[in-house]
Design a protein around this motif. Structure first.
Motif, PDB file in Angstrom:
ATOM      1  N   PHE A   4       3.213 -20.621 -91.151  1.00  0.00           N
ATOM      2  CA  PHE A   4       2.093 -19.714 -90.905  1.00  0.00           C
ATOM      3  C   PHE A   4       0.771 -20.313 -91.375  1.00  0.00           C
ATOM      4  O   PHE A   4      -0.279 -20.025 -90.788  1.00  0.00           O
ATOM      5  CB  PHE A   4       2.344 -18.364 -91.577  1.00  0.00           C
ATOM      6  N   LEU A  29      -0.244 -22.432 -88.565  1.00  0.00           N
ATOM      7  CA  LEU A  29      -0.782 -21.588 -87.496  1.00  0.00           C
ATOM      8  C   LEU A  29      -2.215 -21.161 -87.810  1.00  0.00           C
ATOM      9  O   LEU A  29      -3.070 -21.116 -86.914  1.00  0.00           O
ATOM     10  CB  LEU A  29       0.091 -20.347 -87.309  1.00  0.00           C
ATOM     11  N   ILE A  31      -2.756 -13.105 -82.304  1.00  0.00           N
ATOM     12  CA  ILE A  31      -1.926 -13.275 -83.493  1.00  0.00           C
ATOM     13  C   ILE A  31      -2.212 -14.621 -84.161  1.00  0.00           C
ATOM     14  O   ILE A  31      -2.243 -14.725 -85.394  1.00  0.00           O
ATOM     15  CB  ILE A  31      -0.439 -13.139 -83.123  1.00  0.00           C
ATOM     16  N   LEU A  32      -2.436 -15.660 -83.359  1.00  0.00           N
ATOM     17  CA  LEU A  32      -2.773 -16.969 -83.925  1.00  0.00           C
ATOM     18  C   LEU A  32      -4.070 -16.893 -84.728  1.00  0.00           C
ATOM     19  O   LEU A  32      -4.160 -17.430 -85.836  1.00  0.00           O
ATOM     20  CB  LEU A  32      -2.904 -18.009 -82.810  1.00  0.00           C
ATOM     21  N   ALA A  55      -3.591 -14.864 -88.018  1.00  0.00           N
ATOM     22  CA  ALA A  55      -2.943 -15.546 -89.144  1.00  0.00           C
ATOM     23  C   ALA A  55      -3.981 -16.073 -90.119  1.00  0.00           C
ATOM     24  O   ALA A  55      -3.802 -15.994 -91.343  1.00  0.00           O
ATOM     25  CB  ALA A  55      -2.064 -16.687 -88.624  1.00  0.00           C
ATOM     26  N   SER A  83      -5.446 -12.972 -92.123  1.00  0.00           N
ATOM     27  CA  SER A  83      -4.530 -12.399 -93.110  1.00  0.00           C
ATOM     28  C   SER A  83      -4.309 -13.339 -94.288  1.00  0.00           C
ATOM     29  O   SER A  83      -4.327 -12.909 -95.450  1.00  0.00           O
ATOM     30  CB  SER A  83      -3.193 -12.058 -92.437  1.00  0.00           C
ATOM     31  N   TRP A 123      -3.916  -8.359 -88.151  1.00  0.00           N
ATOM     32  CA  TRP A 123      -2.606  -7.842 -87.761  1.00  0.00           C
ATOM     33  C   TRP A 123      -2.489  -6.338 -87.970  1.00  0.00           C
ATOM     34  O   TRP A 123      -1.947  -5.631 -87.127  1.00  0.00           O
ATOM     35  CB  TRP A 123      -1.517  -8.575 -88.536  1.00  0.00           C
ATOM     36  N   PHE A 149       5.123  -7.636 -82.134  1.00  0.00           N
ATOM     37  CA  PHE A 149       4.765  -8.991 -82.537  1.00  0.00           C
ATOM     38  C   PHE A 149       3.800  -9.036 -83.736  1.00  0.00           C
ATOM     39  O   PHE A 149       3.997  -9.844 -84.651  1.00  0.00           O
ATOM     40  CB  PHE A 149       4.210  -9.765 -81.348  1.00  0.00           C
ATOM     41  N   PRO A 150       2.780  -8.200 -83.806  1.00  0.00           N
ATOM     42  CA  PRO A 150       1.996  -8.161 -85.055  1.00  0.00           C
ATOM     43  C   PRO A 150       2.833  -7.723 -86.251  1.00  0.00           C
ATOM     44  O   PRO A 150       2.679  -8.257 -87.351  1.00  0.00           O
ATOM     45  CB  PRO A 150       0.891  -7.152 -84.741  1.00  0.00           C
ATOM     46  N   SER A 209       4.949 -10.581 -87.410  1.00  0.00           N
ATOM     47  CA  SER A 209       4.130 -11.584 -88.103  1.00  0.00           C
ATOM     48  C   SER A 209       3.906 -11.186 -89.552  1.00  0.00           C
ATOM     49  O   SER A 209       4.016 -12.016 -90.462  1.00  0.00           O
ATOM     50  CB  SER A 209       2.788 -11.743 -87.376  1.00  0.00           C
ATOM     51  N   LEU A 214       7.424 -11.489 -91.448  1.00  0.00           N
ATOM     52  CA  LEU A 214       7.866 -12.858 -91.718  1.00  0.00           C
ATOM     53  C   LEU A 214       6.997 -13.522 -92.785  1.00  0.00           C
ATOM     54  O   LEU A 214       7.509 -14.227 -93.665  1.00  0.00           O
ATOM     55  CB  LEU A 214       7.833 -13.676 -90.432  1.00  0.00           C
ATOM     56  N   THR A 215       5.701 -13.298 -92.718  1.00  0.00           N
ATOM     57  CA  THR A 215       4.813 -13.891 -93.729  1.00  0.00           C
ATOM     58  C   THR A 215       5.127 -13.356 -95.121  1.00  0.00           C
ATOM     59  O   THR A 215       5.217 -14.117 -96.088  1.00  0.00           O
ATOM     60  CB  THR A 215       3.345 -13.602 -93.382  1.00  0.00           C
TER      61      THR A 215
END
Length: 297
Positions: free
Chosen positions: A45, A48, A91-92, A95, A98, A248, A268-269, A272, A275-276
């Motif tokens: 991430f 990313l 989302i990219l 990242a 966030s 996000w 998907f957000p 993200s 997972l982070t």
């Protein structure tokens, strides 16, 4: 000669077996598969966040109402939102937002909290009482409610959300360092430093601070995950990032009314964020196990 050679071999073996604390911690960390998985997720991430804006196939604010709420496809990997914007591209870019909020807030809170904790633990007396009571008052409130209160006073924005997250995390670092300093200042080398006339400022800088950093590293890693969740929560409530920033939590808030018609706009957000946070938590647990002597068998 044989006795000398055997003693030399024994000494060489003993020297090879003696390793520094950081090298030993790294060996322990490498053996923890969960920690390695978490580290890989975090690195992924971070990459990313660094290269995301350059590899994004679409602009974050490129709107096409004729392509609104399209499902995932070869052209739009994560589908599109209600304004026809590419969710994958957003989302990219999100990242970077966030992770920037997470790292910046933790750096600020760790710096301020560590300073106050060291002062309170080392000098004690009325200084310790005042600082500790301030920490107790702040910890008496749920963190998200305190963050909402701070943002409400400062005004909704991503910068103010960062400040609020930094403020609410100060007590956790301060109390952690204070307890560590209370233990360290009773060590013999600290008394010896005072006996030879070393100044308090030098003792704090040369001895207290370096020996108090281990728990800060562990707590900081775990706090980044918490800060990302808090930033997403504030964004979801409309108190953090403002449109059209692709944060996000804000993306989740904008897509919640389309959950039944276009679930991918929230999935998907949300993935993200999940997972982070999981990555930082796994890495933080691995660091705790590797750096904390009490966790070692």
């Amino acid at each position: 000669m044989s006795e000398i050679a055997s003693k030399t071999n024994v000494n060489m073996v003993q020297q090879d077996q003696v390793v520094g604390p950081w090298k030993e911690a790294w060996r322990s960390f490498r053996k923890n598969k969960s920690a390695l998985i978490g580290t890989a997720i975090v690195i992924f991430f971070i990459l990313l966040a660094v290269i995301g804006p350059w590899i994004a196939p679409q602009g974050i604010n490129d709107q096409n109402l004729s392509q609104r709420l399209l499902p995932p496809s070869k052209e739009f990997w994560f589908g599109t939102d209600d304004l026809g914007r590419d969710i994958f591209s957003r989302i990219l870019h999100g990242a970077r937002i966030s992770l920037t909020v997470g790292f910046s807030a933790v750096i600020i809170s760790a710096t301020v909290g560590s300073f106050l904790g060291i002062i309170a633990g080392y000098y004690g007396k009325w200084i310790d009482t005042i600082i500790s009571r301030i920490f107790d008052i702040m910890l008496a409130f749920p963190s998200i409610l305190l963050a909402i209160a701070v943002v409400s006073i400062l005004g909704p924005s991503l910068r103010n959300a960062l400040i609020a997250i930094a403020i609410i995390n100060i007590p956790s670092f301060g109390r952690l360092i204070r307890s560590r300093v209370l233990s360290i200042k009773e060590e013999e080398y600290i008394h010896a430093a005072k006996a030879i006339g070393m100044k308090n400022s030098r003792i704090l800088w040369r001895h207290i601070l370096p020996n108090s950093m281990t728990p800060v590293i562990v707590q900081g890693t775990l706090a980044i995950a918490t800060a990302i969740i808090e930033a997403a929560a504030l964004g979801f409530l409309g108190l953090g990032a403002e449109a059209p920033q692709p944060e996000w939590g804000k993306m989740l808030a904008d897509a919640r009314i389309f959950l039944l018609n276009a679930p991918w706009a929230m999935i998907f957000p949300g993935l993200s964020i999940m997972l982070t946070v999981v990555g930082f938590n796994l890495m933080g647990d691995g660091l705790r196990d590797a750096l904390d002597p009490k966790m070692k068998s």
